[in-house]
Scaffold this active site. Sequence first.
Site, PDB file in Angstrom:
ATOM      1  CG  HIS A   1      -0.307   0.218   2.513  1.00  0.00           C
ATOM      2  ND1 HIS A   1       0.234  -0.830   3.215  1.00  0.00           N
ATOM      3  CD2 HIS A   1      -0.081   1.321   3.260  1.00  0.00           C
ATOM      4  CE1 HIS A   1       0.759  -0.375   4.344  1.00  0.00           C
ATOM      5  NE2 HIS A   1       0.583   0.931   4.395  1.00  0.00           N
TER       6      HIS A   1
HETATM    7  C1  UD1 Z   1      -2.495   5.512   5.507  1.00  0.00           C
HETATM    8  C2  UD1 Z   1      -1.228   6.121   6.104  1.00  0.00           C
HETATM    9  C3  UD1 Z   1      -0.090   5.122   5.999  1.00  0.00           C
HETATM   10  C4  UD1 Z   1      -0.471   3.808   6.626  1.00  0.00           C
HETATM   11  C5  UD1 Z   1      -1.757   3.304   6.026  1.00  0.00           C
HETATM   12  C6  UD1 Z   1      -2.175   2.072   6.769  1.00  0.00           C
HETATM   13  C7  UD1 Z   1      -0.887   8.550   5.917  1.00  0.00           C
HETATM   14  C8  UD1 Z   1      -0.161   9.602   5.172  1.00  0.00           C
HETATM   15  N1  UD1 Z   1      -0.830   7.318   5.375  1.00  0.00           N
HETATM   16  O1  UD1 Z   1      -2.249   5.300   4.140  1.00  0.00           O
HETATM   17  O2  UD1 Z   1       1.047   5.627   6.679  1.00  0.00           O
HETATM   18  O3  UD1 Z   1       0.560   2.878   6.403  1.00  0.00           O
HETATM   19  O4  UD1 Z   1      -2.775   4.301   6.157  1.00  0.00           O
HETATM   20  O5  UD1 Z   1      -3.091   1.305   6.121  1.00  0.00           O
HETATM   21  O6  UD1 Z   1      -1.469   8.820   6.920  1.00  0.00           O
HETATM   22  N2  UD1 Z   1      -9.694   4.472   1.572  1.00  0.00           N
HETATM   23  C9  UD1 Z   1     -10.831   3.714   1.580  1.00  0.00           C
HETATM   24  N3  UD1 Z   1     -11.380   3.388   2.788  1.00  0.00           N
HETATM   25  C10 UD1 Z   1     -10.875   3.798   3.966  1.00  0.00           C
HETATM   26  C11 UD1 Z   1      -9.721   4.584   3.953  1.00  0.00           C
HETATM   27  C12 UD1 Z   1      -9.134   4.908   2.753  1.00  0.00           C
HETATM   28  O7  UD1 Z   1     -11.346   3.324   0.542  1.00  0.00           O
HETATM   29  O8  UD1 Z   1     -11.432   3.453   5.033  1.00  0.00           O
HETATM   30  C13 UD1 Z   1      -9.070   4.807   0.282  1.00  0.00           C
HETATM   31  C14 UD1 Z   1      -9.415   6.190  -0.226  1.00  0.00           C
HETATM   32  O9  UD1 Z   1      -9.512   6.132  -1.610  1.00  0.00           O
HETATM   33  C15 UD1 Z   1      -8.188   6.995   0.146  1.00  0.00           C
HETATM   34  C16 UD1 Z   1      -7.065   5.972   0.027  1.00  0.00           C
HETATM   35  O10 UD1 Z   1      -7.642   4.743   0.445  1.00  0.00           O
HETATM   36  O11 UD1 Z   1      -8.012   8.108  -0.675  1.00  0.00           O
HETATM   37  C17 UD1 Z   1      -5.864   6.298   0.874  1.00  0.00           C
HETATM   38  O12 UD1 Z   1      -6.227   6.470   2.251  1.00  0.00           O
HETATM   39  P1  UD1 Z   1      -5.318   7.379   3.244  1.00  0.00           P
HETATM   40  O13 UD1 Z   1      -5.798   7.251   4.616  1.00  0.00           O
HETATM   41  O14 UD1 Z   1      -5.170   8.740   2.674  1.00  0.00           O
HETATM   42  O15 UD1 Z   1      -3.895   6.740   3.091  1.00  0.00           O
HETATM   43  P2  UD1 Z   1      -3.462   5.230   3.124  1.00  0.00           P
HETATM   44  O16 UD1 Z   1      -2.842   4.900   1.807  1.00  0.00           O
HETATM   45  O17 UD1 Z   1      -4.561   4.374   3.616  1.00  0.00           O
HETATM   46  N1  UDP Z   2      -3.233  -6.010   8.896  1.00  0.00           N
HETATM   47  C1  UDP Z   2      -4.504  -6.544   9.048  1.00  0.00           C
HETATM   48  N2  UDP Z   2      -5.165  -6.966   7.934  1.00  0.00           N
HETATM   49  C2  UDP Z   2      -4.630  -6.903   6.693  1.00  0.00           C
HETATM   50  C3  UDP Z   2      -3.319  -6.363   6.544  1.00  0.00           C
HETATM   51  C4  UDP Z   2      -2.660  -5.904   7.673  1.00  0.00           C
HETATM   52  O1  UDP Z   2      -5.011  -6.634  10.154  1.00  0.00           O
HETATM   53  O2  UDP Z   2      -5.289  -7.312   5.718  1.00  0.00           O
HETATM   54  C5  UDP Z   2      -2.531  -5.529  10.099  1.00  0.00           C
HETATM   55  C6  UDP Z   2      -1.131  -6.044  10.323  1.00  0.00           C
HETATM   56  O3  UDP Z   2      -1.148  -7.293  10.973  1.00  0.00           O
HETATM   57  C7  UDP Z   2      -0.537  -4.947  11.189  1.00  0.00           C
HETATM   58  C8  UDP Z   2      -1.188  -3.693  10.648  1.00  0.00           C
HETATM   59  O4  UDP Z   2      -2.345  -4.134   9.922  1.00  0.00           O
HETATM   60  O5  UDP Z   2      -0.945  -5.120  12.543  1.00  0.00           O
HETATM   61  C9  UDP Z   2      -0.269  -2.966   9.715  1.00  0.00           C
HETATM   62  O6  UDP Z   2      -0.956  -1.896   9.146  1.00  0.00           O
HETATM   63  P1  UDP Z   2      -0.646  -1.327   7.703  1.00  0.00           P
HETATM   64  O7  UDP Z   2       0.176  -2.290   6.940  1.00  0.00           O
HETATM   65  O8  UDP Z   2      -1.952  -0.896   7.142  1.00  0.00           O
HETATM   66  O9  UDP Z   2       0.154   0.011   8.032  1.00  0.00           O
HETATM   67  P2  UDP Z   2       1.691   0.324   8.333  1.00  0.00           P
HETATM   68  O10 UDP Z   2       2.141  -0.554   9.440  1.00  0.00           O
HETATM   69  O11 UDP Z   2       2.444   0.124   7.055  1.00  0.00           O
HETATM   70  O12 UDP Z   2       1.670   1.770   8.686  1.00  0.00           O
END
Ligand code: UD1
Ligand code: UDP
Length: 412
Positions: free
Chosen positions: A225
């Site tokens: 992601h």
């Molecule tokens: C965010 C965090 C990242 C973290 C990740 C964990 C920031 C800058 N990024 O990235 O550090 O590793 O979460 O998963 O804070 N969306 C949905 N449903 C949701 C949320 C998001 O569909 O519930 C989609 C939307 O299109 C959105 C995109 O995901 O624009 C990105 O979501 P966003 O929270 O901006 O960043 P992540 O890539 O999820």
């Molecule tokens: N995780 C989860 N379901 C998934 C993928 C990840 O519960 O399908 C959990 C994973 O075990 C860890 C956390 O999500 O506890 C990590 O979050 P993510 O990878 O979204 O964010 P990051 O750690 O990169 O910020």
Amino acid sequence: MKRRLKILCVAGARPNFMKVAPLMRALAAKAPFEVRLLHTGQHYDEKLSRVFFDDLDIPRPDIELEVGSGSHAAQTAEIIRRFEPVLEEEQPQAVLVVGDVNSTTACALVAAKFELSRANQFVWQFGRRRRPVTIHVEAGLRSGDRDMPEEINRRVTDAISDLLFVSDPAGVVNLRDEGVDPQRVFYVGNVMIDTLVAARDRAMRSRVLEDLGLRERQFGVVTLHRPSNVDDPDKLRALLRILDRLATPACPLVFPVHPRTRSRVEASGIIFDPARWRITGPLGYLDFLKLQALARIVFTDSGGVQEETTILGVPCLTLRDNTERPVTVSEGTNLLVGTDEERVLQGVATATSGRRNGGMPRYWDGQAARRIAEVLSRVFVAPMEWRVSRRASSVGPSRVPGPTPEMDSAKP
Ligand code: UD1
Ligand code: UDP
């Protein structure tokens, strides 16, 4: 007047929930603290948010900002705008943020500049306080890559926080090199691992392997992601092609697709052969933990997954050129392989040769949140001594007492 100390814990995105769960429990167990939970709504899908409250027995949030998605600026601004009135209403003595997402930085920024009403200003062990104490858990991590949005969030949050709780030994060194007062820095271990330790037995009862038609150690797991891997369609397509060549009917790859990645995967034109792939939406914590624990190998760009595979002793190939969690490489099962095919294949060969068993970084033992609660009890002074100031007119420096031998900032 004796008062309980109100700590407002902030969570907003998936990896925050695993981190606040043990903190909420450890703080609530300490008499001086009244703990409140705020959810910014950065993540809002059932599978990115609510499922973790159920899986991890986190109480429902006391406050929800419901900010939703947006550009970095729009999302950060919206959190800032909606958080300030909450502080007006709640008047907490401390705001605790975790990790490195936009919610972390936005709330820390508001707290660091917020002036409590006179009646709620207070005296802690080191002077008068007009603002809430800002606490950052998972401080000090640095990837060195400023193109990574989280790296900006980490640096900003650490620069404005009063108390810094560190999970990776490198974090102590990073903060020292940046000139942070070591008295504000505490190496306490990893709260994400607290959650893993607490949930492991329950996770092993999940039926996810049966549901996906998988057998122990005969499958791999993929999560992707990071914007650097998924936002550019060519880069994503190239990465998925490498993984597609590694997926076999005897060792299929399970890919729970993050919403950020979903539409890009669809647009990549890659056809996922169901004999070699299991494509799902994001999974709940317990199901995903069981998958990680019983996988032969994990391919990821997640921060948290690098840490969890280290403790589970499962080989992890990180599809990035850097990591902010170097202890997972030096002591764990993590190999940084980038996104070049040759390096990924070499990594697979090394990871599956069984030559790297991994180990447990210091204090990744399930007790990190308890250590944090102990430090906070100390710095805010025992409840009998803690007072709301009658004449809170000036602020003392944000000093905290020296670390205990157990939580020595100088000895990660
Ligand atoms: C965010 C965090 C990242 C973290 C990740 C964990 C920031 C800058 N990024 O990235 O550090 O590793 O979460 O998963 O804070 N969306 C949905 N449903 C949701 C949320 C998001 O569909 O519930 C989609 C939307 O299109 C959105 C995109 O995901 O624009 C990105 O979501 P966003 O929270 O901006 O960043 P992540 O890539 O999820
Ligand atoms: N995780 C989860 N379901 C998934 C993928 C990840 O519960 O399908 C959990 C994973 O075990 C860890 C956390 O999500 O506890 C990590 O979050 P993510 O990878 O979204 O964010 P990051 O750690 O990169 O910020």
